[in-house]
Write a protein that holds these residues in place. Structure first.
Motif, PDB file in Angstrom:
ATOM      1  N   ARG A  27       0.815  -1.225   0.000  1.00 43.66           N
ATOM      2  CA  ARG A  27       0.000   0.000   0.000  1.00 43.66           C
ATOM      3  C   ARG A  27       0.842   1.267   0.000  1.00 43.66           C
ATOM      4  O   ARG A  27       0.315   2.358  -0.171  1.00 43.66           O
ATOM      5  CB  ARG A  27      -0.919  -0.001   1.222  1.00 43.66           C
ATOM      6  CG  ARG A  27      -1.886  -1.139   1.181  1.00 43.66           C
ATOM      7  CD  ARG A  27      -2.805  -1.125   2.337  1.00 43.66           C
ATOM      8  NE  ARG A  27      -3.719  -2.253   2.212  1.00 43.66           N
ATOM      9  CZ  ARG A  27      -4.377  -2.770   3.200  1.00 43.66           C
ATOM     10  NH1 ARG A  27      -4.249  -2.277   4.403  1.00 43.66           N
ATOM     11  NH2 ARG A  27      -5.188  -3.786   3.013  1.00 43.66           N
ATOM     12  N   TYR A  28       2.137   1.144   0.211  1.00 42.57           N
ATOM     13  CA  TYR A  28       3.014   2.310   0.247  1.00 42.57           C
ATOM     14  C   TYR A  28       3.207   2.883  -1.141  1.00 42.57           C
ATOM     15  O   TYR A  28       3.394   2.157  -2.105  1.00 42.57           O
ATOM     16  CB  TYR A  28       4.397   1.937   0.758  1.00 42.57           C
ATOM     17  CG  TYR A  28       4.532   1.743   2.246  1.00 42.57           C
ATOM     18  CD1 TYR A  28       3.500   1.985   3.114  1.00 42.57           C
ATOM     19  CD2 TYR A  28       5.731   1.310   2.785  1.00 42.57           C
ATOM     20  CE1 TYR A  28       3.646   1.804   4.472  1.00 42.57           C
ATOM     21  CE2 TYR A  28       5.880   1.121   4.134  1.00 42.57           C
ATOM     22  CZ  TYR A  28       4.838   1.377   4.974  1.00 42.57           C
ATOM     23  OH  TYR A  28       4.988   1.205   6.310  1.00 42.57           O
ATOM     24  N   SER A  29       3.206   4.205  -1.225  1.00 44.68           N
ATOM     25  CA  SER A  29       3.636   4.874  -2.451  1.00 44.68           C
ATOM     26  C   SER A  29       5.172   4.853  -2.435  1.00 44.68           C
ATOM     27  O   SER A  29       5.777   4.579  -1.386  1.00 44.68           O
ATOM     28  CB  SER A  29       3.125   6.313  -2.473  1.00 44.68           C
ATOM     29  OG  SER A  29       3.817   7.096  -1.522  1.00 44.68           O
ATOM     30  N   PRO A  30       5.820   5.161  -3.552  1.00 46.63           N
ATOM     31  CA  PRO A  30       7.291   5.207  -3.531  1.00 46.63           C
ATOM     32  C   PRO A  30       7.828   6.180  -2.475  1.00 46.63           C
ATOM     33  O   PRO A  30       8.815   5.909  -1.816  1.00 46.63           O
ATOM     34  CB  PRO A  30       7.651   5.650  -4.938  1.00 46.63           C
ATOM     35  CG  PRO A  30       6.517   5.162  -5.773  1.00 46.63           C
ATOM     36  CD  PRO A  30       5.289   5.315  -4.910  1.00 46.63           C
ATOM     37  N   ARG A  31       7.155   7.306  -2.298  1.00 44.44           N
ATOM     38  CA  ARG A  31       7.581   8.282  -1.276  1.00 44.44           C
ATOM     39  C   ARG A  31       7.443   7.700   0.122  1.00 44.44           C
ATOM     40  O   ARG A  31       8.314   7.878   0.970  1.00 44.44           O
ATOM     41  CB  ARG A  31       6.757   9.558  -1.401  1.00 44.44           C
ATOM     42  CG  ARG A  31       6.954  10.522  -0.265  1.00 44.44           C
ATOM     43  CD  ARG A  31       7.460  11.845  -0.748  1.00 44.44           C
ATOM     44  NE  ARG A  31       7.386  12.876   0.270  1.00 44.44           N
ATOM     45  CZ  ARG A  31       8.330  13.056   1.185  1.00 44.44           C
ATOM     46  NH1 ARG A  31       9.368  12.290   1.219  1.00 44.44           N
ATOM     47  NH2 ARG A  31       8.226  14.032   2.059  1.00 44.44           N
ATOM     48  N   GLU A  32       6.338   7.022   0.393  1.00 37.30           N
ATOM     49  CA  GLU A  32       6.118   6.451   1.713  1.00 37.30           C
ATOM     50  C   GLU A  32       7.087   5.303   1.998  1.00 37.30           C
ATOM     51  O   GLU A  32       7.447   5.063   3.155  1.00 37.30           O
ATOM     52  CB  GLU A  32       4.678   5.954   1.843  1.00 37.30           C
ATOM     53  CG  GLU A  32       3.663   7.069   1.806  1.00 37.30           C
ATOM     54  CD  GLU A  32       2.253   6.579   1.579  1.00 37.30           C
ATOM     55  OE1 GLU A  32       1.321   7.386   1.767  1.00 37.30           O
ATOM     56  OE2 GLU A  32       2.062   5.410   1.214  1.00 37.30           O
ATOM     57  N   ASP A  57      -1.849   9.941   6.313  1.00 39.16           N
ATOM     58  CA  ASP A  57      -0.892  10.608   5.431  1.00 39.16           C
ATOM     59  C   ASP A  57       0.113  11.450   6.223  1.00 39.16           C
ATOM     60  O   ASP A  57       1.302  11.467   5.915  1.00 39.16           O
ATOM     61  CB  ASP A  57      -1.611  11.502   4.423  1.00 39.16           C
ATOM     62  CG  ASP A  57      -2.426  10.694   3.426  1.00 39.16           C
ATOM     63  OD1 ASP A  57      -2.145   9.491   3.282  1.00 39.16           O
ATOM     64  OD2 ASP A  57      -3.319  11.283   2.790  1.00 39.16           O
TER      65      ASP A  57
END
Length: 61
Positions: A27-32, A57
Motif C-alpha cells: 500500500r506504500y507509495s514510492p515516497r512512503e 498521510d
C-alpha cells in the motif's frame, strides 16, 4: 529492555518510524516506502504528535 540494547548497538534509534506489519508494504507509495531506509525507533514521532488523532498521510510524512 531489549530495544534499549538495540539502540546501543545502533540497530534502532530512540525516535524514528515504528515498524509496521509487512501487510502494509504493497500500500506504500514510492515516497512512503522511503521510511524503510531508516532505522526504526523506540518511540515514533507520530506517537508524540497525537497517535491515532493524526491522519495516516501525516503520520507517514
Amino acid at each position: 529492555m531489549p530495544q534499549l540494547i538495540n539502540i546501543l548497538r545502533g540497530e534502532m534509534s530512540l525516535v524514528g518510524p515504528r515498524p509496521l506489519p509487512l501487510d502494509y508494504l504493497p500500500r506504500y507509495s514510492p515516497r512512503e516506502a522511503t521510511r524503510l531506509r531508516v532505522r526504526p525507533g523506540l518511540c515514533g514521532l507520530a506517537q508524540a504528535q497525537g497517535r491515532d488523532a493524526v491522519p495516516w498521510d501525516a503520520r507517514l510524512e
